[in-house]
Structure formats: C-alpha cells, structure tokens
Motif scaffolding. Structure first.
Motif, PDB file in Angstrom:
ATOM      1  N   PHE A  33      -7.127  -2.587  -8.644  1.00 53.60           N
ATOM      2  CA  PHE A  33      -6.096  -1.646  -8.200  1.00 53.60           C
ATOM      3  C   PHE A  33      -4.973  -1.463  -9.227  1.00 53.60           C
ATOM      4  CE2 PHE A  33      -8.122  -3.317  -4.373  1.00 53.60           C
ATOM      5  CZ  PHE A  33      -8.457  -2.145  -3.718  1.00 53.60           C
ATOM      6  N   ASN A  34      -5.242  -1.860 -10.479  1.00 53.28           N
ATOM      7  CA  ASN A  34      -4.294  -1.638 -11.584  1.00 53.28           C
ATOM      8  C   ASN A  34      -2.883  -2.154 -11.283  1.00 53.28           C
ATOM      9  OD1 ASN A  34      -6.143  -0.240 -13.309  1.00 53.28           O
ATOM     10  ND2 ASN A  34      -5.948   1.544 -11.953  1.00 53.28           N
ATOM     11  N   PRO A 108       3.896   3.956 -14.703  1.00 55.80           N
ATOM     12  CA  PRO A 108       3.670   3.083 -13.555  1.00 55.80           C
ATOM     13  C   PRO A 108       2.379   3.413 -12.815  1.00 55.80           C
ATOM     14  CG  PRO A 108       5.349   4.707 -13.050  1.00 55.80           C
ATOM     15  CD  PRO A 108       5.056   4.846 -14.518  1.00 55.80           C
ATOM     16  N   HIS A 109       1.706   2.359 -12.343  1.00 55.94           N
ATOM     17  CA  HIS A 109       0.489   2.548 -11.552  1.00 55.94           C
ATOM     18  C   HIS A 109       0.850   2.729 -10.082  1.00 55.94           C
ATOM     19  CE1 HIS A 109      -2.167   1.626 -14.898  1.00 55.94           C
ATOM     20  NE2 HIS A 109      -1.454   0.537 -15.158  1.00 55.94           N
ATOM     21  N   GLN A 110      -0.076   3.327  -9.363  1.00 53.41           N
ATOM     22  CA  GLN A 110       0.131   3.522  -7.935  1.00 53.41           C
ATOM     23  C   GLN A 110       0.016   2.178  -7.214  1.00 53.41           C
ATOM     24  OE1 GLN A 110       0.734   6.559  -6.149  1.00 53.41           O
ATOM     25  NE2 GLN A 110       1.263   7.191  -8.218  1.00 53.41           N
ATOM     26  N   ALA A 111       1.008   1.864  -6.394  1.00 54.19           N
ATOM     27  CA  ALA A 111       0.954   0.641  -5.601  1.00 54.19           C
ATOM     28  C   ALA A 111       0.044   0.850  -4.397  1.00 54.19           C
ATOM     29  CB  ALA A 111       2.351   0.258  -5.142  1.00 54.19           C
ATOM     30  N   VAL A 168       8.402  -2.470  -2.990  1.00 55.90           N
ATOM     31  CA  VAL A 168       9.375  -1.421  -3.312  1.00 55.90           C
ATOM     32  C   VAL A 168       8.664  -0.192  -3.873  1.00 55.90           C
ATOM     33  CG1 VAL A 168      11.252  -0.792  -4.886  1.00 55.90           C
ATOM     34  CG2 VAL A 168      11.332  -2.972  -3.651  1.00 55.90           C
ATOM     35  N   ALA A 169       7.691  -0.425  -4.770  1.00 60.64           N
ATOM     36  CA  ALA A 169       6.950   0.701  -5.358  1.00 60.64           C
ATOM     37  C   ALA A 169       6.155   1.446  -4.288  1.00 60.64           C
ATOM     38  CB  ALA A 169       6.017   0.174  -6.450  1.00 60.64           C
ATOM     39  N   TRP A 170       5.556   0.704  -3.376  1.00 63.18           N
ATOM     40  CA  TRP A 170       4.743   1.331  -2.326  1.00 63.18           C
ATOM     41  C   TRP A 170       5.617   2.160  -1.387  1.00 63.18           C
ATOM     42  CZ3 TRP A 170       3.665  -0.436   3.048  1.00 63.18           C
ATOM     43  CH2 TRP A 170       2.595   0.260   3.619  1.00 63.18           C
ATOM     44  N   SER A 176       9.035   9.056  -1.699  1.00 64.32           N
ATOM     45  CA  SER A 176       9.407   9.753  -2.948  1.00 64.32           C
ATOM     46  C   SER A 176      10.792   9.324  -3.449  1.00 64.32           C
ATOM     47  CB  SER A 176       9.385  11.275  -2.730  1.00 64.32           C
ATOM     48  OG  SER A 176       8.106  11.698  -2.343  1.00 64.32           O
ATOM     49  N   ILE A 177      11.002   8.045  -3.492  1.00 65.94           N
ATOM     50  CA  ILE A 177      12.273   7.491  -3.983  1.00 65.94           C
ATOM     51  C   ILE A 177      12.145   7.254  -5.489  1.00 65.94           C
ATOM     52  CG2 ILE A 177      13.945   5.603  -3.793  1.00 65.94           C
ATOM     53  CD1 ILE A 177      12.882   5.097  -0.973  1.00 65.94           C
ATOM     54  N   PRO A 178      13.014   7.863  -6.301  1.00 68.40           N
ATOM     55  CA  PRO A 178      12.878   7.743  -7.758  1.00 68.40           C
ATOM     56  C   PRO A 178      13.166   6.328  -8.263  1.00 68.40           C
ATOM     57  CG  PRO A 178      14.921   8.867  -7.195  1.00 68.40           C
ATOM     58  CD  PRO A 178      14.160   8.713  -5.923  1.00 68.40           C
ATOM     59  N   PHE A 179      12.476   5.966  -9.348  1.00 63.11           N
ATOM     60  CA  PHE A 179      12.658   4.696 -10.089  1.00 63.11           C
ATOM     61  C   PHE A 179      12.207   3.439  -9.332  1.00 63.11           C
ATOM     62  CE2 PHE A 179      16.127   7.519 -11.643  1.00 63.11           C
ATOM     63  CZ  PHE A 179      15.617   7.740 -12.923  1.00 63.11           C
ATOM     64  N   THR A 180      11.771   3.592  -8.095  1.00 61.88           N
ATOM     65  CA  THR A 180      11.327   2.398  -7.354  1.00 61.88           C
ATOM     66  C   THR A 180      10.064   1.793  -7.961  1.00 61.88           C
ATOM     67  OG1 THR A 180      10.153   3.867  -5.824  1.00 61.88           O
ATOM     68  CG2 THR A 180      12.347   3.099  -5.169  1.00 61.88           C
ATOM     69  N   GLU A 181       9.298   2.608  -8.704  1.00 57.61           N
ATOM     70  CA  GLU A 181       8.076   2.076  -9.298  1.00 57.61           C
ATOM     71  C   GLU A 181       8.345   1.005 -10.352  1.00 57.61           C
ATOM     72  OE1 GLU A 181       9.026   6.038 -11.415  1.00 57.61           O
ATOM     73  OE2 GLU A 181       9.155   5.139  -9.418  1.00 57.61           O
ATOM     74  N   TYR A 182       9.610   0.907 -10.782  1.00 60.37           N
ATOM     75  CA  TYR A 182       9.956  -0.111 -11.791  1.00 60.37           C
ATOM     76  C   TYR A 182      10.554  -1.381 -11.158  1.00 60.37           C
ATOM     77  CZ  TYR A 182       9.181   3.544 -15.219  1.00 60.37           C
ATOM     78  OH  TYR A 182       8.613   4.527 -15.989  1.00 60.37           O
ATOM     79  N   GLY A 183      10.528  -1.448  -9.824  1.00 66.28           N
ATOM     80  CA  GLY A 183      11.039  -2.648  -9.165  1.00 66.28           C
ATOM     81  C   GLY A 183      10.201  -3.879  -9.483  1.00 66.28           C
ATOM     82  N   ASP A 184       8.891  -3.663  -9.645  1.00 67.73           N
ATOM     83  CA  ASP A 184       7.973  -4.774  -9.953  1.00 67.73           C
ATOM     84  C   ASP A 184       8.338  -5.481 -11.265  1.00 67.73           C
ATOM     85  OD1 ASP A 184       5.891  -6.410 -10.633  1.00 67.73           O
ATOM     86  OD2 ASP A 184       4.316  -4.994 -10.099  1.00 67.73           O
TER      87      ASP A 184
END
Length: 314
Positions: A33-34, A108-111, A168-170, A176-184
C-alpha cells in the motif's frame, strides 16, 4: 550468579517471535500500500529481531557459572547485550530520521485503512509486550530484558507516529484538508529523536558498568549505615562497590580494636556481610579486610611479623 528463571527465557522468546511477525506484517503491508511510515517501521522492527537475538545470547552467557577464567561470573554479558540493543536502536533512529526527511520531498502516497490497521495492531501489540517485559525484567533484575523492554517502548513510539501520520493523512484525504499528507513524516522525525535519546541513555549506562563505575552515593550510604551500626567498627577506611551485570560486588576495609580476637573479627565481618546481602538482594559478594585500631592512649604490641607494603598505609 544464579541461572535465569524460566519466565525470563519465556519473555525473551515471546519478544523474538513477536518481532519476527510484526516485521513481516509491516513490510508486506507497507510495500503493498506504498506506506513509507509503515515500511520504515518494519525495517526498524527488523533491527529489533537482531536485538532480541542479542538478548537471548547475552542471557545464555550471563547464566553460566563462574569458572577459572571468569571467577566473578559472566554477569557483564547482559551489559554487552544492552550495548548491542542500544546500537541497533541508534541506527534505527538515524534511519527513521532519514526516511522521514526524505518523504517530505516526495509526492505523498494515498493513505489506506489497511496501513492504518497494521500500524494500530503494532501499537497495541508492542504496548502489551513492553508492559509484560518491563514487569518481568524488574522482578528478575535482568538488564537484557530491561533493554528489550525499552526497545519495545521505542517501537510503541514509532508505531504511534505511524498511526498519527497515516491517520491524519487518511482523514485529510476524506475531507480534502491541505498538507495533512505530510503529518506522517513530521511525526516520524519527532519519534526518531526520542528513539535516539533512549538509545543513548541505555548505552551510556551499560558502558559505565563495563567500565567498572561505582554504584550511586545513595546506595553506598546504605552500606555505610549497616557497617557503622556495629560499635566495634571504629572507622571505614575504604568502601568500594561496583555493578557486575545483574549483581553488585563490594570491597570494604574497616578498622576495629586491635585487642579483639580473630574469632571476634570473623564474627564482625560475617555480620556485616550477611546483613548487607539480606538488605540488598542484588549484592552477590562482600569482601572485608580488617585493620587494627588503637585509642590514642594505647600502644600497639610489638610485631613479630613485619607488615606488608599493602597494609603499611592502612
């Protein structure tokens, strides 16, 4: 220098098998799942497998009885094992920092819920392992198990970072919350620093034992209280105590009235030794040397045997 209790071995084997299973789970799910966080955590768990093997090996050596070449036993083997675990943790911390920083510069990969689920399983599993291992380690005074327990705790932090980051990314994807994909990766950096802190403290304590450092002043004060409780002890000339793996070795030099008989001196040393070992179960051996003491208005008898150089300054 007693052998390891069955519960100690069982705990070590549970940790090793658990690390094997969690390593496979995280790496497989992370690749499918990347998930960078899960994959990095899985590789970190791979280091834990090495640490668990080092724990079992050091416990095996430490349980060996004293022999001609190792008259004080093999207790320091557990401290060597602790250093190995600290080194593995240190490398894991540095690797996780690298992966987390590197992930900030990648798309960022999809959570997925599967990645989040695997991280949650790891978090709960490792928390149970930590609680169980630290309890047995403290009860059995096993430094190897204590080191393994703190390794599990570092895994709890790493898994917590993965859960928070992936969660957070999921959630960010759903709303559609911006920048949350970088929480990891940001969470990964913080946890990596905590892992490095644990590795340094653990390794530093073990190295101090290997370098024959003394026990704390507070513990030595307890020994002094027992020694001075006897009115026959007029002076403590020297008191040294050092850790030797899971136990402590004590070297005492005291002055007692020179008019006492050999039997009376023997009874004094036996009382001091037995009382210290009963009060402090981690003390394995107490060596006591007696020096003669005379009041100022007394004169020592003529000596027919010249004193050795070792005792002249006593």
């Amino acid at each position: 220098m007693a052998k390891q209790a069955p519960s100690t071995w069982l705990t070590a084997w549970i940790g090793l098998i658990s690390n094997f299973i969690l390593t496979a789970l995280k790496i497989i799910v992370g690749v499918l799942f990347n998930s960078t966080a899960l994959l990095a955590d899985g590789i970190h768990n791979g280091g834990d497998v090495i640490a668990s093997i080092a724990t079992l090996g050091s416990m095996k050596v430490a349980s060996l009885p004293a022999d001609k070449d190792h008259p004080y036993g093999h207790g320091k083997a557990e401290d060597i094992g602790t250093v190995v675990v600290a080194i593995v943790l240190g490398f894991a911390g540095v690797y996780l920092i690298y992966e987390s920083v590197h992930a900030l510069f990648l798309a960022p990969h999809q959570a997925t819920i599967w990645s989040l689920g695997a991280a949650l399983v790891s978090l709960i599993w490792k928390q149970i392992l930590y609680s169980y291992t630290i309890s047995v380690g403290r009860k059995m005074r096993s430094k190897s198990l204590m080191a393994t327990a703190y390794d599990h705790l570092a895994d709890v932090w790493a898994s917590l970072a993965a859960v928070v980051g992936i969660g957070v990314a999921w959630i960010g994807q759903l709303f559609s919350i911006p920048f949350t994909e970088y929480g990891d990766p940001f969470a990964g950096i913080v946890v990596s620093l905590l892992i490095l802190k644990v590795a340094f403290e653990m390794g530093n304590k073990a190295i101090q034992v290997l370098m024959e450092s003394s026990v704390s002043d507070e513990v030595k004060q307890g020994y002094q209280t027992i020694i001075c409780s006897l009115p026959q002890v007029k002076r403590i000339d020297r008191l040294r105590a050092r850790e030797h793996g899971n136990y402590i070795l004590i070297d005492i030099r005291i002055s007692i009235p020179g008019t006492l008989t050999i039997q009376e001196g023997h009874d004094i040393t036996r009382y001091i030794r037995d009382t210290i070992m009963e009060t402090y179960p981690d003390v394995e051996e107490v060596l006591i040397h007696l020096n003669p003491w005379y009041a100022e208005d007394q004169q020592p008898p003529d000596k027919s045997v010249p004193p050795s150089k070792e005792n002249e300054g006593s």
